[in-house]
Design a protein around this motif. Structure first.
Motif, short mmCIF file in Angstrom:
data_model
loop_
_atom_site.label_atom_id
_atom_site.label_comp_id
_atom_site.label_asym_id
_atom_site.label_seq_id
_atom_site.Cartn_x
_atom_site.Cartn_y
_atom_site.Cartn_z
N GLY A 32 0.82 -1.21 0.00
CA GLY A 32 0.00 0.00 0.00
C GLY A 32 0.85 1.25 0.00
O GLY A 32 0.58 2.21 -0.74
N TYR A 33 1.90 1.25 0.83
CA TYR A 33 2.78 2.42 0.84
C TYR A 33 3.48 2.59 -0.50
O TYR A 33 3.64 3.72 -0.99
N ALA A 34 3.88 1.47 -1.10
CA ALA A 34 4.52 1.57 -2.41
C ALA A 34 3.58 2.22 -3.41
O ALA A 34 3.98 3.07 -4.21
N ILE A 35 2.30 1.83 -3.33
CA ILE A 35 1.34 2.42 -4.26
C ILE A 35 1.18 3.90 -3.97
O ILE A 35 1.07 4.73 -4.89
N GLY A 36 1.19 4.23 -2.67
CA GLY A 36 1.15 5.65 -2.32
C GLY A 36 2.31 6.40 -2.95
O GLY A 36 2.14 7.49 -3.51
N GLY A 37 3.49 5.78 -2.88
CA GLY A 37 4.65 6.39 -3.50
C GLY A 37 4.46 6.58 -4.99
O GLY A 37 4.82 7.60 -5.58
N LEU A 38 3.83 5.59 -5.59
CA LEU A 38 3.56 5.66 -7.02
C LEU A 38 2.67 6.86 -7.35
O LEU A 38 2.90 7.58 -8.32
N PHE A 39 1.67 7.06 -6.51
CA PHE A 39 0.80 8.21 -6.72
C PHE A 39 1.59 9.51 -6.60
O PHE A 39 1.35 10.47 -7.32
N LEU A 40 2.52 9.50 -5.67
CA LEU A 40 3.33 10.68 -5.48
C LEU A 40 4.17 10.97 -6.73
O LEU A 40 4.38 12.12 -7.11
N LEU A 41 4.63 9.88 -7.37
CA LEU A 41 5.44 10.05 -8.57
C LEU A 41 4.61 10.44 -9.78
O LEU A 41 5.12 10.92 -10.78
N GLU A 42 3.30 10.16 -9.68
CA GLU A 42 2.42 10.31 -10.86
C GLU A 42 2.49 11.68 -11.50
O GLU A 42 2.56 11.73 -12.73
N PRO A 43 2.42 12.84 -10.95
CA PRO A 43 2.28 13.16 -9.54
C PRO A 43 0.83 13.44 -9.18
O PRO A 43 0.16 14.20 -9.87
N ALA A 44 0.38 12.82 -8.12
CA ALA A 44 -0.99 13.03 -7.66
C ALA A 44 -0.96 13.17 -6.15
O ALA A 44 -1.27 12.23 -5.42
N PRO A 45 -0.56 14.31 -5.63
CA PRO A 45 -0.34 14.43 -4.18
C PRO A 45 -1.59 14.19 -3.33
O PRO A 45 -1.49 13.58 -2.28
N ASP A 46 -2.75 14.63 -3.84
CA ASP A 46 -3.97 14.42 -3.06
C ASP A 46 -4.23 12.93 -2.83
O ASP A 46 -4.49 12.49 -1.71
N VAL A 47 -4.12 12.17 -3.93
CA VAL A 47 -4.39 10.73 -3.84
C VAL A 47 -3.35 10.07 -2.96
O VAL A 47 -3.67 9.21 -2.14
N ALA A 48 -2.09 10.49 -3.13
CA ALA A 48 -1.02 9.88 -2.36
C ALA A 48 -1.27 10.07 -0.87
O ALA A 48 -1.13 9.14 -0.08
N LEU A 49 -1.70 11.26 -0.51
CA LEU A 49 -1.96 11.55 0.90
C LEU A 49 -3.02 10.61 1.46
O LEU A 49 -2.85 9.97 2.50
N VAL A 50 -4.14 10.51 0.72
CA VAL A 50 -5.21 9.61 1.17
C VAL A 50 -4.71 8.19 1.24
O VAL A 50 -4.98 7.45 2.19
N GLN A 51 -3.94 7.79 0.23
CA GLN A 51 -3.46 6.41 0.18
C GLN A 51 -2.60 6.10 1.41
O GLN A 51 -2.80 5.08 2.07
#
Lengths: 137, 1014
Positions: free
Chosen positions: B641-660
């Protein structure tokens, strides 16, 4: 790059389905969680554009925001790198919004699932789904 | 319009019967007068239509139901419809009146009236229907009401249940055939008329009646199906057996449904479609063959029956057969005979059924061998029976005579038939006379000294109905021939002449009259000598019921065989379902994989980081499969799950990453807490058999792996195709844009991806710079509203699931001190029991009402907990940390809500942040202390307040802005702290409250002491 997410979706589904078919109910619940993740990957994959900036748009050119609306109200990206000519481009906001709610909802469903497993474990005093065969009267 | 009202009245009354207040207000008499009075009013109302339809006018009224589907409700009244509608309302009125005295219990009476009224409404709709859809719906409606009435006593009587379902299977199955037949007919009519196949007109009665489909190649097909429907409904051989079974219905229902109206629905249908389908060899041979067979068999069975209603039922079957046969005659004289037959039969047979009801009501039996001599006890019934018996036998001057005359006349060989029909009809008529004599004689006259110890004299009112119908048989026979002529005449669309006294009285010249006389002599003669032949042992003819039973047996056998393949273990069902899906995917999807290209080249530096992160996510997810221990598996899922959060951060999608990140933390805490609630023994048990099937083989793992791989591959290919398609669209779009620039055409808005629109208009519309937050709280606000509802439902679900320990009272949502009291009481009981004290119920009760001293301050509540509640993490340092964390979490949440539009974070993240703080509290302080110190935190209330605010905000948008959830802005110059006063903040706040409440609910449900702890 999106192709990679598509493949990851497939892999996640395979892992999820496999977990779903275990006899351990806790593993089954994990299977659901993996499937939720797979779906998020899919949403990410079908985003329209590969952005390099967050989906934030400044109302006007303040000299800093990478993406802004110019005087005519058009979306404008600042040139990020003079050498490569890379232009700032926002990531697809719509899929992000979809994923965001999906994450919260999948948490709710996951909690419900775990609650059910708890009840099942109390009622049958086992969490081995093969031993819960009361379905056949 | 009148006709629609007439049709609706019974339904409205039926609805009234549902409410107990109706029967309480009206009482027995009120109900009786209301229903029978209403039916009588409808009867006279319908009489007004006679002059109109006698001139062969058609009254019709159309009400469009669903224009898109071409569905409408059409009422269509001509002579035929009117005749049936008059029978339905006329006989109905009598039956309703009778039932008021027949049913003992007023609650049962109201229920019975409800069913009968709903039936009357459906039957009226059936005969007044102007298109096949309405006709079919009404047809099924009558079948269902018949089912309910046959099974009326089904709560006590098993036979009633069997008969009811048998009747429903037969008539309902026929109904399905009928539906297909009618649809094909409608299509054929459209083909003949040269319009669109499914045009509405082909399904309208008016068009059908004028269409010529007899030469259409489908003619035999749809005619067969329609005949099947009619034959099952009208109890024709070999489907006749359901009707005698239906005699378990209360007698008024038998009189109404199973003699006068419903069983005539099949007859009505054939009569109705006669102009379209009739007069062909196919039609005539079917109707004559089936009709005459039924007529003969019915009459033969009737005289052998010693059950009163059984006798009547078989004689009804016989008469229905006669009517069907008459509709199969080439000449319109058959129609005339059929119409008269329908009318006459409705009058005398309904009377007989009502009499049977009276007799059973009075004596408690309807077995002919136990009856006799009732002339003394029920004189009125006796005279009534004599009158209708004469009508049934066909003595002049009753209506039955006219009916039999026309029947015999129609069947004469002069009309191009062989001798066989007239022989069958004559002998069946003789048997009918015999049946009428048997009924009257055996019940009322023979064994005059028969004693009835339990005789229960019925109310006098019970005699009025049957007597009225009997007199009608007499009067219609003598006086109202002109009225009948106009009704029957308009029904068959021809002027006819009815005669009571034949013009030629020489039996040798007027063959019909001659045969009629023969019948009238032969019947009584056979009756006199019956003891020499009637009880002779006959061989039992195989009847349809054997076929039916065999059919049901076969179905049950198949069911048993299928049941063998069921092992009752859920995951095998899942495996079968998914296995089938994967096979289908292999078959269907394999052909479509072409032209798919996979492009995973890392263009940018960041791409390789993404690839590594994805690999980490997949790897740790896979590890969760292989790790035996639940805790480790849960943690590895958390890493994914954290890895996926990191992925969102790289996307970059900070809002989604935060929720994730936040949700992943919460989810990991959740699963660990949940696992802790399940006993170690249970968990060990499954850990040890991770790879074993329950049959000690490892085949299952291979099977599951194959299923998983195939499904995964199919989904992957699907996703690839979707991405490819998306890419292709973007390229087209770019091409179009290029063209636009080259040629100066304005790009249509619709071609652009909606995401572009969102990016360009977010600030203009919502004053937010965070496009994702704007989409959530504004553009797709309704979606979000539904999503928070779903989330809160899930949370409440967890609460209700875990709130009720087995056999104990609900803990959640209660004051924590109450919970502790109940806990202390349980501990006291347990202690006494373990010290060998046997407690009885009153002692238990005593302890349960006792008040135990509780600690005053919430800080000391922990002492009341158990080992699940007191956390090992509860040290001064952690307690300090948790206490400090909560207010900060709440502050951060508020900030997220207020600045959701311009920075990462929104209502969802705010809710999860606060929820996490609460989770920390539950982990560190345990259930009791947390509940005691945070007494103000009521998850249910938070959820409801949140939802109310969200809805209120949405509705305000409707009032003050352009619509539901529409944005409202408050213009504030130089807003403090860069805030934008827009209504999305209110909505975000509502989301926050709901999510916070939901998470708190889930945490409380998990943290509260479970059953084992008690």
């Amino acid at each position: 790059m999106n192709d990679l997410f598509a493949i990851a979706t497939g892999i996640m589904f395979a892992l999820g389905v496999f977990q779903l078919l275990r006899r351990d109910m806790i593993k089954v619940s994990m299977g659901f969680y993996i499937l939720f993740t797979g779906i998020n990957f899919f949403l990410l994959a079908v985003g329209v554009f590969d952005g390099n900036q967050p989906a934030y748009v400044a109302p006007k050119d303040d000299g800093q925001a990478p993406v802004y609306l110019n005087d005519a109200g058009e979306l404008t990206g600042r040139i990020l790198d003079e050498d490569t000519g890379e232009v700032a481009q926002p990531s697809d906001p719509l899929v992000q919004a979809l994923i965001l709610t999906a994450i919260v909802i999948s948490f709710g469903s996951y909690a419900l699932l775990l609650g059910m497993i708890n009840i099942l474990s109390r009622r049958f005093s086992t969490i081995d789904s093969d031993k819960m065969d009361n379905l056949k009267a | 319009m009148d006709i629609v009202l007439i049709n609706i009245v019974p339904f409205v009354l039926a609805l009234l019967m549902v409410f107990p207040i109706t029967r309480q207000l009206l009482g027995r008499n009120g109900l009786t007068w209301l229903t029978s009075g209403a039916m009588a009013v409808l009867f006279f109302w319908l009489l007004i239509f006679i002059p109109q339809v006698a001139d062969k006018n058609v009254i019709s009224h159309t009400y469009t139901w669903n224009a898109d589907l071409g569905l409408s409700l059409t009422w269509y009244v001509d002579g035929l419809s009117l005749m049936f509608a008059l029978i339905v309302t006329g006989v109905g009125s009598v039956v309703f009146f009778y039932a008021g005295y027949y049913m003992d219990d007023v609650t049962q009476l109201a229920k019975f009236y409800g069913f009968l009224l709903a039936f009357a409404g459906s039957m009226l709709a059936l005969v007044l229907a102007g298109n096949v859809f309405m006709l079919f719906i009404a047809w099924e409606g009558t079948s269902v009401m018949s089912f309910l009435l046959i099974g009326f006593k089904g709560d006590k009587d098993e036979e009633a249940r069997t008969s009811a379902s048998r009747a429903l299977i037969i008539t309902g199955g026929g109904g399905l055939a009928l539906f297909v037949g009618l649809m094909l007919l409608g299509v054929a009519v459209n083909v003949v008329n040269g319009v669109d196949l499914f045009a509405e007109s082909g399904f309208q009665l008016e068009t059908i009646l004028q269409a010529d489909v007899k030469s259409h190649s489908w003619y035999q097909g749809f005619t067969f199906l329609i005949l099947l429907g009619a034959f099952t409904k009208s109890a024709q051989f070999p489907f006749h057996f359901w009707l005698p079974g239906a005699m378990t219905a209360p007698s008024p229902a038998s009189a109404y449904l199973h003699s006068a109206t419903m069983v005539k629905a099949g007859v009505y249908l054939l009569f109705r479609l006669y102009p379209t389908l009739g007069k062909t060899n196919y039609w005539e041979s079917w109707l004559l063959f089936i009709g005459l067979t039924t007529m003969f068999i019915g009459a033969l069975f009737a005289i052998r029956k010693r059950d009163l209603k059984g006798l009547l039922a078989y004689s009804t079957v016989s008469k229905l057969g006669a009517i069907i046969a008459m509709l199969g005659l080439p000449d319109s004289i058959g129609l005339k005979a059929a119409a008269i037959g329908i009318l006459a039969h409705a009058l005398y047979k309904a009377t007989f059924f009502l009499l049977a009801g009276t007799i059973e009501h009075a004596t408690g039996t309807r077995n002919l061998d136990q009856l006799g001599g009732l002339r003394r006890h029920l004189p009125v019934s006796f005279y009534t029976a004599v009158l209708v018996g004469l009508s049934m036998a066909g003595f002049p001057p009753l209506l039955g005579f006219v009916a039999k005359e026309t029947l015999l006349e129609a069947m004469l060989p002069e009309h191009g038939l062989t001798l066989l029909p007239i022989i069958v009809v004559t002998s069946a008529s003789v048997l009918t006379v015999l049946a009428a004599f048997l009924f009257v004689w055996d019940v009322f006259v023979s064994r005059a000294d028969q004693q009835y110890p339990h005789f229960h004299a019925p109310h006098n009112g019970i005699h009025i109905g049957p007597a009225l119908l009997a007199v009608m048989s007499l009067l219609t026979g003598i006086f109202i021939a002109p009225l009948l002529e106009s009704i029957v005449g308009s029904a068959i669309g021809k002027d006819i002449k009815l005669y009571l006294i034949p013009s030629n009285l020489n039996p040798l010249e007027n063959h019909a009259f001659g045969l009629s006389l023969l019948v009238l002599f032969a019947g009584p003669a056979l009756f006199v000598v019956r003891r020499y032949w009637l009880n002779m042992p006959w061989f039992n003819l195989p009847t349809g019921i054997n076929l039916y039973k065999a059919f049901i047996d076969i179905i049950e056998w198949i069911g048993d065989q299928l049941l063998r393949s069921q092992n009752g273990k859920l995951r095998y069902y899942l495996a079968v379902i998914m296995g089938v899906v994967s096979v289908l995917m292999l078959i269907g999807g394999a052909q479509n994989i072409h032209g798919l290209s996979i492009d995973i080249t890392a263009n940018k530096a960041i791409d390789s980081v993404k690839i590594m992160t994805i690999l980490l996510a997949i790897g740790s997810t896979a590890a969760s499969i292989f790790l035996r221990r639940h805790l480790l598996a849960a943690l590895s899922l958390g890493i994914a799950g954290y890895a996926i959060g990191g992925l969102f951060l790289l996307e970059p999608a900070p809002d989604v990453a935060l929720v994730q990140f936040l949700v992943e933390t919460l989810a990991t805490v959740l699963i660990i807490l949940m696992i802790a609630r399940i006993s170690m023994r249970q968990r060990r048990e499954v850990m040890n058999v991770l790879w074993d099937g329950s049959d000690d083989t490892h085949f299952g793992v291979l099977r599951d792996a194959a299923i998983a791989v195939i499904i995964g591959m199919s989904v992957g290919i699907f996703a690839l195709a979707a991405v490819d398609d998306r890419q292709a669209r973007i390229e087209t779009l770019e091409q179009v844009e290029q063209d636009v620039i080259d040629e100066g055409v304005i790009l249509p808005e619709i071609v652009r991806p909606i995401a572009m629109w969102h990016l360009e208009n977010t600030y203009k519309e919502t004053e937010a710079t965070d496009v994702v937050a704007a989409i959530l709280a504004d553009f797709r606000g309704t979606d979000t509203l539904l999503e928070i509802s779903v989330f809160s439902l899930a949370a409440l679900g967890v609460m209700t699931l875990l709130a009720v320990p087995k056999g104990r009272e609900i803990l959640i949502g209660k004051n924590v001190r109450d919970v502790m009291q109940s806990m202390a009481q349980s501990q006291e009981i347990e202690r006494q029991q373990s010290s060998g004290n046997k407690l009885d119920t009153s002692q238990m009760q005593q302890i349960r009402t006792k008040t135990f001293p509780l600690p005053e301050k919430p800080d000391q509540y922990g002492a009341y907990g158990d080992e699940h509640s007191i956390s090992r993490l509860s040290t001064p340092l952690t307690r300090m940390t948790a206490t400090v964390v909560l207010p900060f979490a709440l502050l951060i949440s508020i900030a997220h809500v207020l600045y959701g539009g311009t920075a990462p974070g929104d209502g969802f993240t705010a809710g999860v942040v606060s929820g996490l703080a609460i989770a920390v509290w539950y982990v560190i302080f345990g259930y009791y202390e947390t509940k005691g110190r945070l007494w103000w935190l009521r998850p249910g209330r938070l959820i409801s307040i949140g939802l109310v605010i969200a809805l209120g905000n949405a509705v305000l948008g409707m009032i003050f802005s352009e619509g539901f959830l529409n944005i409202m802005k408050l213009d504030v110059h130089n807003p403090p702290a860069g805030l934008h006063f827009v209504s999305t903040i209110v909505f975000d706040f509502a989301i926050y409250l709901t999510v916070f409440g939901g998470v708190t609910a889930i945490m409380e449900a998990i943290a509260h002491p479970g059953e084992e702890a008690l």
